[in-house]
Design an enzyme around this catalytic site. Structure first.
Site, PDB file in Angstrom:
ATOM      1  N   THR A 198       0.833  -1.316   0.061  1.00 42.72           N
ATOM      2  CA  THR A 198      -0.051  -0.264   0.042  1.00 42.72           C
ATOM      3  C   THR A 198       0.697   1.045   0.102  1.00 42.72           C
ATOM      4  O   THR A 198       1.857   1.149   0.442  1.00 42.72           O
ATOM      5  CB  THR A 198      -0.893  -0.044   1.216  1.00 42.72           C
ATOM      6  OG1 THR A 198      -1.334   1.331   1.454  1.00 42.72           O
ATOM      7  CG2 THR A 198      -0.032  -0.298   2.480  1.00 42.72           C
ATOM      8  N   ASP A 199       0.341   2.374  -0.630  1.00 42.65           N
ATOM      9  CA  ASP A 199       0.959   3.679  -0.498  1.00 42.65           C
ATOM     10  C   ASP A 199       0.941   4.087   0.975  1.00 42.65           C
ATOM     11  O   ASP A 199       1.800   5.171   1.322  1.00 42.65           O
ATOM     12  CB  ASP A 199       0.270   4.663  -1.263  1.00 42.65           C
ATOM     13  CG  ASP A 199      -0.970   5.032  -1.018  1.00 42.65           C
ATOM     14  OD1 ASP A 199      -1.871   4.377  -0.165  1.00 42.65           O
ATOM     15  OD2 ASP A 199      -1.757   5.794  -1.833  1.00 42.65           O
ATOM     16  N   GLU A 200       0.224   3.705   2.235  1.00 50.34           N
ATOM     17  CA  GLU A 200       0.325   4.156   3.210  1.00 50.34           C
ATOM     18  C   GLU A 200       1.507   3.883   4.116  1.00 50.34           C
ATOM     19  O   GLU A 200       1.842   4.579   5.136  1.00 50.34           O
ATOM     20  CB  GLU A 200      -0.830   3.549   4.143  1.00 50.34           C
ATOM     21  CG  GLU A 200      -2.306   3.862   3.319  1.00 50.34           C
ATOM     22  CD  GLU A 200      -3.409   3.770   4.587  1.00 50.34           C
ATOM     23  OE1 GLU A 200      -3.082   3.598   5.705  1.00 50.34           O
ATOM     24  OE2 GLU A 200      -4.582   3.694   4.067  1.00 50.34           O
ATOM     25  N   TYR A 247      -2.061  -0.405  11.173  1.00 54.47           N
ATOM     26  CA  TYR A 247      -2.076  -0.971   9.882  1.00 54.47           C
ATOM     27  C   TYR A 247      -0.843  -0.811   8.825  1.00 54.47           C
ATOM     28  O   TYR A 247      -0.385  -1.563   8.508  1.00 54.47           O
ATOM     29  CB  TYR A 247      -3.431  -0.721   9.096  1.00 54.47           C
ATOM     30  CG  TYR A 247      -3.409  -0.892   7.647  1.00 54.47           C
ATOM     31  CD1 TYR A 247      -3.511  -2.273   7.300  1.00 54.47           C
ATOM     32  CD2 TYR A 247      -3.396  -0.015   6.623  1.00 54.47           C
ATOM     33  CE1 TYR A 247      -3.427  -2.369   5.880  1.00 54.47           C
ATOM     34  CE2 TYR A 247      -3.217  -0.206   5.252  1.00 54.47           C
ATOM     35  CZ  TYR A 247      -3.260  -1.389   4.756  1.00 54.47           C
ATOM     36  OH  TYR A 247      -3.416  -1.875   3.639  1.00 54.47           O
ATOM     37  N   LYS A 251       1.946  -3.339   7.642  1.00 51.90           N
ATOM     38  CA  LYS A 251       2.477  -3.606   6.050  1.00 51.90           C
ATOM     39  C   LYS A 251       3.723  -3.329   5.628  1.00 51.90           C
ATOM     40  O   LYS A 251       4.343  -4.018   5.148  1.00 51.90           O
ATOM     41  CB  LYS A 251       1.358  -2.672   5.207  1.00 51.90           C
ATOM     42  CG  LYS A 251      -0.262  -3.195   5.361  1.00 51.90           C
ATOM     43  CD  LYS A 251      -0.227  -4.508   4.470  1.00 51.90           C
ATOM     44  CE  LYS A 251      -0.028  -4.452   3.259  1.00 51.90           C
ATOM     45  NZ  LYS A 251      -0.602  -5.852   2.628  1.00 51.90           N
TER      46      LYS A 251
HETATM   47  P1  NAD Z   1      -9.963  -7.269   2.404  1.00 48.77           P
HETATM   48  O1  NAD Z   1      -9.793  -6.863   4.004  1.00 48.77           O
HETATM   49  O2  NAD Z   1     -10.949  -6.734   1.720  1.00 48.77           O
HETATM   50  O3  NAD Z   1      -9.671  -8.800   2.135  1.00 48.77           O
HETATM   51  C1  NAD Z   1      -8.458  -9.241   2.857  1.00 48.77           C
HETATM   52  C2  NAD Z   1      -8.719 -10.835   2.555  1.00 48.77           C
HETATM   53  O4  NAD Z   1      -7.741 -11.394   3.325  1.00 48.77           O
HETATM   54  C3  NAD Z   1      -9.998 -11.350   3.195  1.00 48.77           C
HETATM   55  O5  NAD Z   1     -10.634 -12.431   2.171  1.00 48.77           O
HETATM   56  C4  NAD Z   1      -9.723 -12.267   4.455  1.00 48.77           C
HETATM   57  O6  NAD Z   1     -10.507 -13.465   4.755  1.00 48.77           O
HETATM   58  C5  NAD Z   1      -8.387 -12.829   4.061  1.00 48.77           C
HETATM   59  N1  NAD Z   1      -7.180 -13.045   5.092  1.00 48.77           N
HETATM   60  C6  NAD Z   1      -7.256 -12.109   6.399  1.00 48.77           C
HETATM   61  N2  NAD Z   1      -6.339 -12.749   7.481  1.00 48.77           N
HETATM   62  C7  NAD Z   1      -5.770 -13.661   6.817  1.00 48.77           C
HETATM   63  C8  NAD Z   1      -5.097 -14.933   6.945  1.00 48.77           C
HETATM   64  N3  NAD Z   1      -4.434 -14.740   8.342  1.00 48.77           N
HETATM   65  N4  NAD Z   1      -4.892 -15.943   6.432  1.00 48.77           N
HETATM   66  C9  NAD Z   1      -5.572 -16.099   5.030  1.00 48.77           C
HETATM   67  N5  NAD Z   1      -6.296 -14.998   4.617  1.00 48.77           N
HETATM   68  C10 NAD Z   1      -6.749 -14.057   5.485  1.00 48.77           C
HETATM   69  O7  NAD Z   1      -8.606  -6.413   1.950  1.00 48.77           O
HETATM   70  P2  NAD Z   1      -8.501  -5.599   0.496  1.00 48.77           P
HETATM   71  O8  NAD Z   1      -8.922  -4.293   0.507  1.00 48.77           O
HETATM   72  O9  NAD Z   1      -8.803  -6.542  -0.495  1.00 48.77           O
HETATM   73  O10 NAD Z   1      -6.686  -5.870   0.206  1.00 48.77           O
HETATM   74  C11 NAD Z   1      -5.802  -6.795  -0.134  1.00 48.77           C
HETATM   75  C12 NAD Z   1      -4.633  -6.506  -0.224  1.00 48.77           C
HETATM   76  O11 NAD Z   1      -4.355  -5.206  -0.787  1.00 48.77           O
HETATM   77  C13 NAD Z   1      -4.047  -6.109   1.262  1.00 48.77           C
HETATM   78  O12 NAD Z   1      -2.843  -6.496   1.536  1.00 48.77           O
HETATM   79  C14 NAD Z   1      -3.970  -4.624   1.475  1.00 48.77           C
HETATM   80  O13 NAD Z   1      -2.930  -4.271   2.395  1.00 48.77           O
HETATM   81  C15 NAD Z   1      -3.530  -4.333   0.008  1.00 48.77           C
HETATM   82  N6  NAD Z   1      -4.209  -3.034  -0.527  1.00 48.77           N
HETATM   83  C16 NAD Z   1      -5.687  -2.625  -0.326  1.00 48.77           C
HETATM   84  C17 NAD Z   1      -5.854  -1.324  -0.938  1.00 48.77           C
HETATM   85  C18 NAD Z   1      -7.282  -0.813  -0.682  1.00 48.77           C
HETATM   86  O14 NAD Z   1      -7.505   0.214  -1.333  1.00 48.77           O
HETATM   87  N7  NAD Z   1      -8.280  -1.800  -0.407  1.00 48.77           N
HETATM   88  C19 NAD Z   1      -4.818  -0.471  -1.452  1.00 48.77           C
HETATM   89  C20 NAD Z   1      -3.571  -1.134  -1.403  1.00 48.77           C
HETATM   90  C21 NAD Z   1      -3.024  -2.083  -1.140  1.00 48.77           C
HETATM   91  O1  DAU Z   2      -3.978   3.826   0.733  1.00 49.07           O
HETATM   92  C1  DAU Z   2      -4.371   2.488   0.312  1.00 49.07           C
HETATM   93  C2  DAU Z   2      -5.145   2.168   1.500  1.00 49.07           C
HETATM   94  O2  DAU Z   2      -6.507   2.655   1.538  1.00 49.07           O
HETATM   95  C3  DAU Z   2      -5.282   0.763   1.901  1.00 49.07           C
HETATM   96  O3  DAU Z   2      -3.943   0.347   2.064  1.00 49.07           O
HETATM   97  C4  DAU Z   2      -6.151   0.372   2.939  1.00 49.07           C
HETATM   98  O4  DAU Z   2      -6.260  -1.157   2.945  1.00 49.07           O
HETATM   99  C5  DAU Z   2      -7.675   0.729   2.660  1.00 49.07           C
HETATM  100  O5  DAU Z   2      -8.379   0.439   3.537  1.00 49.07           O
HETATM  101  C6  DAU Z   2      -7.431   2.127   2.396  1.00 49.07           C
HETATM  102  O6  DAU Z   2      -7.304   2.800   3.616  1.00 49.07           O
HETATM  103  P1  DAU Z   2      -7.994   4.329   3.935  1.00 49.07           P
HETATM  104  O7  DAU Z   2      -7.957   4.383   5.574  1.00 49.07           O
HETATM  105  O8  DAU Z   2      -7.570   5.536   3.006  1.00 49.07           O
HETATM  106  O9  DAU Z   2      -9.494   3.966   3.332  1.00 49.07           O
HETATM  107  P2  DAU Z   2     -10.845   4.235   4.104  1.00 49.07           P
HETATM  108  O10 DAU Z   2     -12.030   3.929   2.956  1.00 49.07           O
HETATM  109  O11 DAU Z   2     -11.010   3.676   5.328  1.00 49.07           O
HETATM  110  O12 DAU Z   2     -10.863   5.910   4.340  1.00 49.07           O
HETATM  111  C7  DAU Z   2     -10.658   6.586   3.078  1.00 49.07           C
HETATM  112  C8  DAU Z   2     -10.423   7.965   3.553  1.00 49.07           C
HETATM  113  O13 DAU Z   2     -11.939   8.593   4.084  1.00 49.07           O
HETATM  114  C9  DAU Z   2      -9.521   8.303   4.956  1.00 49.07           C
HETATM  115  O14 DAU Z   2      -9.029   9.550   4.780  1.00 49.07           O
HETATM  116  C10 DAU Z   2     -10.714   8.260   6.072  1.00 49.07           C
HETATM  117  C11 DAU Z   2     -11.888   8.700   5.418  1.00 49.07           C
HETATM  118  N1  DAU Z   2     -13.355   8.014   6.098  1.00 49.07           N
HETATM  119  C12 DAU Z   2     -13.299   6.794   6.265  1.00 49.07           C
HETATM  120  C13 DAU Z   2     -14.480   6.309   6.800  1.00 49.07           C
HETATM  121  C14 DAU Z   2     -14.554   4.832   6.761  1.00 49.07           C
HETATM  122  C15 DAU Z   2     -14.194   8.956   6.491  1.00 49.07           C
HETATM  123  O15 DAU Z   2     -14.089  10.373   6.353  1.00 49.07           O
HETATM  124  N2  DAU Z   2     -15.281   8.378   7.171  1.00 49.07           N
HETATM  125  C16 DAU Z   2     -15.612   7.325   7.299  1.00 49.07           C
HETATM  126  O16 DAU Z   2     -16.639   6.904   7.624  1.00 49.07           O
END
Ligand code: NAD
Ligand code: DAU
Length: 354
Positions: free
Chosen positions: A132-134, A158, A162
């Site tokens: 992730t970019d975070e 988180y 990562k």
């Molecule tokens: P998500 O939370 O929707 O899905 C995570 C999945 O991993 C789920 O199906 C869960 O059951 C499984 N899981 C959790 N713990 C586990 C374990 N111990 N063993 C096996 N499976 C397990 O997450 P996502 O949003 O699909 O993100 C997927 C990946 O991409 C993560 O590594 C996250 O850090 C990365 N990522 C997410 C975003 C985003 O915007 N969502 C952006 C950049 C990177």
């Molecule tokens: O940047 C990549 C990341 O993006 C991934 O690594 C994470 O797995 C993914 O969950 C996401 O993280 P964020 O914290 O950016 O996503 P979230 O959707 O939780 O929040 C997006 C933005 O919106 C953040 O600035 C917080 C804000 N927010 C979020 C929620 C849930 C609100 O203002 N209100 C809300 O209820």
């Protein structure tokens, strides 16, 4: 054959569905099915022999070793993680266990398997760490976007977990020569996104007539990428990325949160008009997230220059498809809103009025 971890979650499931739509190479999908994993998302693959689903933990070394020995994948694509920043603030333990300890055990099993492969298969093997970019921390308004050489400055449990898993992945390349690839992507959105994250939460709350909770002043900036473009980026890195390298993936779509919420409201106003006025009237500014990162932005020029990748969707086309998907799939939403989901949402937003 490839081994995907976390393939029942948001991005992992989109990846598996897209992979099998474009190729006959089978997928072993290892997922623990936490609250974020959902077999309903994978329903189109029911009975498809190219998809082998295994419920299990990436931290179960015996299980992972058995799967590797049995299926002999040419690559591991590692999505499995605890992924929600707010949950990492209220209860970080699972983030340490899965993201750090789990990734370590997965790397270790992959290293043992890879080290025994015959020469040709050994050099072709890849371990792709989806990150992730975070991990790069928070930008000031005028700072350039994150490049692959930015230092790691994670700010939440988180992102720290990562970052640790990225460092372990890097070390397995440097020390043992494991052919790893790391991708650092910005915020994804699209179909099958669990409605505890900003965009799907706004859509489901708007339709349910509930408040649209915006943290702080709503001016935090994220870079948004349609999930299918993240999947195409990962496929491209797997195909042509150089082992040991990191690739930033992003959509060049920096937007403040409040603009995202307004964009969702405008689309709902058009596609499912609300009696009595705009969905914007439901916006409620609430207490900020502790340690809330102010701005993320991704410089994806390395992906574009070296691997010829670019996103197919703009934010405008991607968000329209996403809102339409949620309107077309109310059963999927209802089913993920289980008792556990309701408990989390109630606890998270109970005391949050600004
Ligand atoms: P998500 O939370 O929707 O899905 C995570 C999945 O991993 C789920 O199906 C869960 O059951 C499984 N899981 C959790 N713990 C586990 C374990 N111990 N063993 C096996 N499976 C397990 O997450 P996502 O949003 O699909 O993100 C997927 C990946 O991409 C993560 O590594 C996250 O850090 C990365 N990522 C997410 C975003 C985003 O915007 N969502 C952006 C950049 C990177
Ligand atoms: O940047 C990549 C990341 O993006 C991934 O690594 C994470 O797995 C993914 O969950 C996401 O993280 P964020 O914290 O950016 O996503 P979230 O959707 O939780 O929040 C997006 C933005 O919106 C953040 O600035 C917080 C804000 N927010 C979020 C929620 C849930 C609100 O203002 N209100 C809300 O209820």
């Amino acid at each position: 054959m490839i081994l995907v971890t976390g393939g029942a979650g948001f991005i992992g499931a989109n990846f598996v569905l897209d992979w099998l739509a474009g190729s006959d190479e089978p997928v072993v999908n290892l997922d623990k099915l936490t609250y974020a994993g959902n077999m309903e998302t994978l329903a189109p693959l029911k009975g498809d022999p190219r998809h082998i689903f295994v419920r299990g933990d990436i931290g179960d070394s015996t299980l992972v070793a058995d799967l590797l020995a049995k299926h002999r994948p040419r690559a591991v694509v590692h999505f499995a993680a605890e992924s929600h920043v707010d949950r990492s603030i209220s209860d970080p333990e699972a983030f340490i266990q899965t993201n750090i300890v789990g990734t370590f055990r997965l790397l270790e099993a992959a290293r043992r398997y890879w080290s025994e492969l015959p020469a040709g298969e050994k050099s072709a093997f890849r371990f792709l760490q989806v990150s992730t970019d975070e991990v790069y921390g928070s930008l000031q308004p005028a700072d350039p976007a994150f490049s692959e050489t930015n230092r790691y400055e994670p700010n939440s449990p988180y992102s720290a977990s990562k970052a640790a898993s990225d460092h372990l992945t890097r070390a397995y390349h440097h020390t043992y020569g494991l052919p790893v690839l790391t991708t650092n992507c910005s915020n994804n959105y699209g179909p099958y996104h669990f409605p505890e994250k900003l965009i799907p939460l706004m859509i489901v709350n708007a339709l349910a007539g509930k408040p649209l909770p915006v943290y702080g002043d709503g001016q935090q900036v994220r870079d948004w990428l349609y999930v299918k473009d993240h999947c195409s980026g990962i496929r491209r890195v797997l195909e042509a990325g150089k082992p040991g390298e990191t690739y930033n993936i992003g959509g060049n779509n920096e937007k403040p949160n409040i603009d995202i919420v307004h964009a969702v409201c405008a689309l709902l106003d058009e596609l499912r008009p609300r009696a009595g006025g705009s969905y914007r009237e439901q916006v409620a500014f609430i207490k900020d997230r502790p340690g809330h990162d102010r701005r993320y932005a991704i410089d994806a020029s390395k992906m574009m220059r070296e691997l010829g990748w670019k996103p197919a969707d703009t934010f405008e086309t991607g968000i329209r498809k996403t809102v339409q998907w949620y309107l077309d799939n109310p059963e999927w939403v209802t089913h993920v809103q289980s008792g556990a989901y309701r408990d989390w949402v109630e606890a998270q937003y109970a005391t949050a009025a600004a």
